[in-house]
Scaffold this motif. Structure first.
Motif, PDB file in Angstrom:
ATOM      1  N   GLU A   1      -8.527  12.729   4.762  1.00  0.00           N
ATOM      2  CA  GLU A   1      -7.614  12.125   5.740  1.00  0.00           C
ATOM      3  C   GLU A   1      -6.174  12.193   5.247  1.00  0.00           C
ATOM      4  N   LEU A   2      -6.024  11.859   3.968  1.00  0.00           N
ATOM      5  CA  LEU A   2      -4.685  11.910   3.375  1.00  0.00           C
ATOM      6  C   LEU A   2      -4.143  13.327   3.441  1.00  0.00           C
ATOM      7  N   PHE A   3      -4.990  14.282   3.120  1.00  0.00           N
ATOM      8  CA  PHE A   3      -4.554  15.676   3.184  1.00  0.00           C
ATOM      9  C   PHE A   3      -4.058  16.034   4.576  1.00  0.00           C
ATOM     10  N   LYS A   4      -4.819  15.574   5.576  1.00  0.00           N
ATOM     11  CA  LYS A   4      -4.435  15.892   6.954  1.00  0.00           C
ATOM     12  C   LYS A   4      -3.052  15.343   7.281  1.00  0.00           C
TER      13      LYS A   4
ATOM     14  N   TRP B   1      -1.761   4.602   7.345  1.00  0.00           N
ATOM     15  CA  TRP B   1      -2.948   5.057   6.640  1.00  0.00           C
ATOM     16  C   TRP B   1      -3.143   4.283   5.332  1.00  0.00           C
ATOM     17  N   ALA B   2      -2.036   4.087   4.626  1.00  0.00           N
ATOM     18  CA  ALA B   2      -2.108   3.413   3.326  1.00  0.00           C
ATOM     19  C   ALA B   2      -2.675   1.998   3.446  1.00  0.00           C
ATOM     20  N   LYS B   3      -2.309   1.326   4.541  1.00  0.00           N
ATOM     21  CA  LYS B   3      -2.818  -0.034   4.746  1.00  0.00           C
ATOM     22  C   LYS B   3      -4.328  -0.028   4.875  1.00  0.00           C
ATOM     23  N   GLN B   4      -4.817   0.903   5.690  1.00  0.00           N
ATOM     24  CA  GLN B   4      -6.261   1.006   5.889  1.00  0.00           C
ATOM     25  C   GLN B   4      -6.956   1.365   4.587  1.00  0.00           C
ATOM     26  N   TRP B   5      -6.342   2.292   3.883  1.00  0.00           N
ATOM     27  CA  TRP B   5      -6.885   2.743   2.604  1.00  0.00           C
ATOM     28  C   TRP B   5      -6.993   1.579   1.618  1.00  0.00           C
ATOM     29  N   ALA B   6      -5.934   0.773   1.588  1.00  0.00           N
ATOM     30  CA  ALA B   6      -5.923  -0.381   0.681  1.00  0.00           C
ATOM     31  C   ALA B   6      -7.078  -1.326   1.024  1.00  0.00           C
ATOM     32  N   GLU B   7      -7.274  -1.542   2.330  1.00  0.00           N
ATOM     33  CA  GLU B   7      -8.402  -2.370   2.788  1.00  0.00           C
ATOM     34  C   GLU B   7      -9.726  -1.806   2.285  1.00  0.00           C
ATOM     35  N   ASP B   8      -9.877  -0.509   2.523  1.00  0.00           N
ATOM     36  CA  ASP B   8     -11.145   0.146   2.205  1.00  0.00           C
ATOM     37  C   ASP B   8     -11.487   0.092   0.726  1.00  0.00           C
TER      38      ASP B   8
ATOM     39  N   PRO C   1       0.794  -1.225   0.000  1.00  0.00           N
ATOM     40  CA  PRO C   1       0.000   0.000   0.000  1.00  0.00           C
ATOM     41  C   PRO C   1       0.828   1.278   0.000  1.00  0.00           C
ATOM     42  N   ILE C   2       1.838   1.339   0.829  1.00  0.00           N
ATOM     43  CA  ILE C   2       2.603   2.590   0.905  1.00  0.00           C
ATOM     44  C   ILE C   2       3.246   2.903  -0.443  1.00  0.00           C
ATOM     45  N   MET C   3       3.675   1.872  -1.141  1.00  0.00           N
ATOM     46  CA  MET C   3       4.307   2.083  -2.434  1.00  0.00           C
ATOM     47  C   MET C   3       3.283   2.455  -3.502  1.00  0.00           C
ATOM     48  N   VAL C   4       2.097   1.894  -3.353  1.00  0.00           N
ATOM     49  CA  VAL C   4       1.023   2.254  -4.275  1.00  0.00           C
ATOM     50  C   VAL C   4       0.715   3.740  -4.132  1.00  0.00           C
TER      51      VAL C   4
ATOM     52  N   HIS D   1       6.022   9.272   7.476  1.00  0.00           N
ATOM     53  CA  HIS D   1       5.897   7.933   8.034  1.00  0.00           C
ATOM     54  C   HIS D   1       4.462   7.481   8.314  1.00  0.00           C
ATOM     55  N   PRO D   2       3.640   8.354   8.929  1.00  0.00           N
ATOM     56  CA  PRO D   2       2.266   7.930   9.238  1.00  0.00           C
ATOM     57  C   PRO D   2       1.486   7.480   8.005  1.00  0.00           C
ATOM     58  N   LEU D   3       1.959   7.894   6.850  1.00  0.00           N
ATOM     59  CA  LEU D   3       1.316   7.475   5.611  1.00  0.00           C
ATOM     60  C   LEU D   3       1.253   5.958   5.495  1.00  0.00           C
ATOM     61  N   GLY D   4       2.255   5.295   6.053  1.00  0.00           N
ATOM     62  CA  GLY D   4       2.329   3.843   5.948  1.00  0.00           C
ATOM     63  C   GLY D   4       1.102   3.169   6.531  1.00  0.00           C
TER      64      GLY D   4
END
Lengths: 113, 113
Positions: free
Chosen positions: A91-94, B102-109, A21-24, B97-100
């Motif tokens: 959320e991403l923006f935040k 968040w990205a996981k949750q986003w991928a799930e969603d 995900p982070i890489m995506v 870093h916090p993006l990591g």
DNA sequence: CATAATGCTACATATTTTGTAGCAAAGCTA
DNA sequence: TAGCTTTGCTACAAAATATGTAGCATTATG
């Protein structure tokens, strides 16, 4: 290498064969103007042409590609008021927002190097 | 448009004629592999070839460009142990870093859409 | 001293981005 | 309701960026 353009979690993207995900997200945000679009939309809904203007007259071709990508990624959506951030997009923006303050300090620091 | 490649605060960049710091950072990080490089270097110093390997076999041409840009921007530097994050680079990493998570949750969603 | 690993350049090819023109549909406006 | 204007978008050629491969000069390492 990977002519399939939309970055999707679980599918190979720039930076991760397994589509972490982070890489995506990095692939998605790493494309030209992606972050600028998100940043701008935080100021409120915007039309296609306003977005274009704001983003230094980004070409409609590129803007349209970014809009499609970010829409599929559920980060932005089209409403009667124009394009807006989705819940996810907000959320991403935040998360990237603090970058603004940091960037100012960074600019100062490298100026005084 | 702007063949001068290194994004510098105060100078025109993609996204800002006046070179607003946040846009300079977006330009810098928006280039292919920039974020991946920073993310990876947080795991410790890395050699040129290790970086290449980690970044999905990024071509040496591109890696070298990114290294030069990030070095001028004082985000990474070369030490006896290899390339590492500078103090600024580490701060930047902490912000993204916090993006990591968040990205996981986003991928799930978006999977369950 | 030989071998391997490292940092990097050259260069042709492929992919992305840009810039310009312009069209179809929707919304005023007289 | 006929004629502008705005909006969202496509087409397409040109410019800029990224990739992939080869390989060379230095610096470790055995």
């Amino acid at each position: 290498m990977n002519s399939n353009s939309q970055p999707i979690p679980g599918k190979p993207v720039r930076g991760s064969k397994t589509g972490q995900p982070i890489m995506v997200i990095f692939d998605l945000l790493g494309r030209s103007w992606s972050m600028g679009i998100i940043w701008h939309l935080n100021n409120g809904p915007s039309t296609f042409r306003k977005l274009q203007e704001y983003c230094e007259n980004i070409s409609p071709t590129t803007l349209n590609k970014r809009i499609k990508e970010l829409t599929i990624a559920d980060l932005i959506e089209r409403t009667v008021d124009g394009y807006t951030l989705t819940k996810q997009g907000l959320e991403l923006f935040k998360l990237i927002h603090p970058l603004g303050k940091w960037a100012k300090q960074w600019a100062e620091d490298i100026k005084n190097q």
